[in-house]
Design a protein around this motif. Sequence first.
Motif, PDB file in Angstrom:
ATOM      1  N   UNK A 129       0.850  -1.186   0.000  1.00 58.03           N
ATOM      2  CA  UNK A 129       0.000   0.000   0.000  1.00 58.03           C
ATOM      3  C   UNK A 129       0.885   1.236   0.000  1.00 58.03           C
ATOM      4  N   UNK A 130       0.389   2.270  -0.611  1.00 61.58           N
ATOM      5  CA  UNK A 130       1.126   3.518  -0.736  1.00 61.58           C
ATOM      6  C   UNK A 130       1.391   4.118   0.645  1.00 61.58           C
ATOM      7  N   UNK A 131       2.564   4.718   0.810  1.00 63.26           N
ATOM      8  CA  UNK A 131       2.963   5.231   2.129  1.00 63.26           C
ATOM      9  C   UNK A 131       1.990   6.250   2.702  1.00 63.26           C
ATOM     10  N   UNK A 132       1.259   6.968   1.868  1.00 57.79           N
ATOM     11  CA  UNK A 132       0.325   7.983   2.368  1.00 57.79           C
ATOM     12  C   UNK A 132      -1.085   7.440   2.596  1.00 57.79           C
ATOM     13  N   UNK A 133      -1.282   6.166   2.377  1.00 59.69           N
ATOM     14  CA  UNK A 133      -2.591   5.557   2.618  1.00 59.69           C
ATOM     15  C   UNK A 133      -2.678   5.122   4.087  1.00 59.69           C
ATOM     16  N   UNK A 134      -2.709   6.112   4.950  1.00 59.47           N
ATOM     17  CA  UNK A 134      -2.701   5.851   6.394  1.00 59.47           C
ATOM     18  C   UNK A 134      -3.929   5.102   6.894  1.00 59.47           C
ATOM     19  N   UNK A 135      -5.134   5.397   6.379  1.00 59.74           N
ATOM     20  CA  UNK A 135      -6.286   4.617   6.857  1.00 59.74           C
ATOM     21  C   UNK A 135      -6.129   3.121   6.586  1.00 59.74           C
ATOM     22  N   UNK A 136      -5.663   2.760   5.408  1.00 63.11           N
ATOM     23  CA  UNK A 136      -5.477   1.342   5.090  1.00 63.11           C
ATOM     24  C   UNK A 136      -4.390   0.729   5.970  1.00 63.11           C
ATOM     25  N   UNK A 137      -3.295   1.444   6.165  1.00 63.39           N
ATOM     26  CA  UNK A 137      -2.215   0.914   6.998  1.00 63.39           C
ATOM     27  C   UNK A 137      -2.713   0.609   8.399  1.00 63.39           C
ATOM     28  N   UNK A 138      -3.546   1.481   8.939  1.00 63.13           N
ATOM     29  CA  UNK A 138      -4.100   1.250  10.276  1.00 63.13           C
ATOM     30  C   UNK A 138      -4.932  -0.037  10.298  1.00 63.13           C
ATOM     31  N   UNK A 139      -5.775  -0.205   9.287  1.00 64.71           N
ATOM     32  CA  UNK A 139      -6.610  -1.413   9.218  1.00 64.71           C
ATOM     33  C   UNK A 139      -5.737  -2.654   9.104  1.00 64.71           C
ATOM     34  N   UNK A 140      -4.729  -2.621   8.248  1.00 67.58           N
ATOM     35  CA  UNK A 140      -3.882  -3.790   8.046  1.00 67.58           C
ATOM     36  C   UNK A 140      -3.147  -4.161   9.339  1.00 67.58           C
ATOM     37  N   UNK A 141      -2.583  -3.166   9.990  1.00 68.23           N
ATOM     38  CA  UNK A 141      -1.812  -3.442  11.209  1.00 68.23           C
ATOM     39  C   UNK A 141      -2.704  -3.951  12.332  1.00 68.23           C
ATOM     40  N   UNK A 142      -3.912  -3.397  12.464  1.00 63.52           N
ATOM     41  CA  UNK A 142      -4.806  -3.853  13.532  1.00 63.52           C
ATOM     42  C   UNK A 142      -5.514  -5.158  13.170  1.00 63.52           C
ATOM     43  N   UNK A 143      -5.326  -5.624  11.936  1.00 67.00           N
ATOM     44  CA  UNK A 143      -5.883  -6.915  11.516  1.00 67.00           C
ATOM     45  C   UNK A 143      -4.834  -8.016  11.530  1.00 67.00           C
ATOM     46  N   UNK A 144      -3.676  -7.722  12.119  1.00 68.39           N
ATOM     47  CA  UNK A 144      -2.665  -8.748  12.295  1.00 68.39           C
ATOM     48  C   UNK A 144      -1.646  -8.875  11.180  1.00 68.39           C
ATOM     49  N   UNK A 145      -1.625  -7.927  10.255  1.00 67.40           N
ATOM     50  CA  UNK A 145      -0.634  -7.964   9.179  1.00 67.40           C
ATOM     51  C   UNK A 145       0.636  -7.259   9.636  1.00 67.40           C
ATOM     52  N   UNK A 146       1.754  -7.869   9.310  1.00 71.49           N
ATOM     53  CA  UNK A 146       3.055  -7.342   9.709  1.00 71.49           C
ATOM     54  C   UNK A 146       3.670  -6.566   8.551  1.00 71.49           C
ATOM     55  N   UNK A 147       4.152  -5.368   8.858  1.00 72.51           N
ATOM     56  CA  UNK A 147       4.855  -4.581   7.843  1.00 72.51           C
ATOM     57  C   UNK A 147       6.246  -5.174   7.673  1.00 72.51           C
ATOM     58  N   UNK A 148       6.532  -5.651   6.458  1.00 69.65           N
ATOM     59  CA  UNK A 148       7.787  -6.338   6.176  1.00 69.65           C
ATOM     60  C   UNK A 148       8.863  -5.370   5.704  1.00 69.65           C
ATOM     61  N   UNK A 149       8.479  -4.358   4.953  1.00 75.18           N
ATOM     62  CA  UNK A 149       9.458  -3.412   4.439  1.00 75.18           C
ATOM     63  C   UNK A 149       8.844  -2.457   3.445  1.00 75.18           C
TER      64      UNK A 149
END
Length: 171
Positions: A129-149
């Motif tokens: 996901x694009x670095x400025x897509x903060x709403x999506x990043x929040x959903x992904x992280x709170x849904x158990x997805x790990x940011x790899x890089x």
Amino acid sequence: MVLAQQSECQEILQLYDAVILWMHKEFEKPWWFSGWYPNWDTVCDAVSKKELYLLKIDNQIAAVAVFNHEQPLVYQSLDWEDFDKTEVLVIHTLAVHPSYQGRGLTRKILEFAEQWAKKQHLKAIRFDTFEYNLPAQHIYQTSGYQKIGVVDLGIEIPYMRNFYCYQKLIG
């Protein structure tokens, strides 16, 4: 969620266009552009390959996502778990129509993807996901997805360099 049909390509493209209009109003640095991506060819290609899934509410397309095993080459630069590409579900062009945002549909798509991946005996789900897509990043992280890089997908728009890559192991 259901597989999209060829007859729904226009309606799917209309959903993406609505998301693009919303994105250009809400974000200083949008990451999709009308006629560029997603476009008629990418939509119809995903439908014909039976990779584009729809989430409908009251018979209206509310959200879409592409599921396949295609990982951009730059993903190889990251420290993922070492799985064959056929063991990994990759999500692309996930979008929720602006009229349906705020209803938890992205989480529903992720839950569907996880169940789908389990049934297929896959080992992980990945996407970027694009670095400025903060709403999506929040959903992904709170849904158990790990940011790899972070990867550069080679998009020729100066501010579109950093895409955050996520993974969730399926077990």
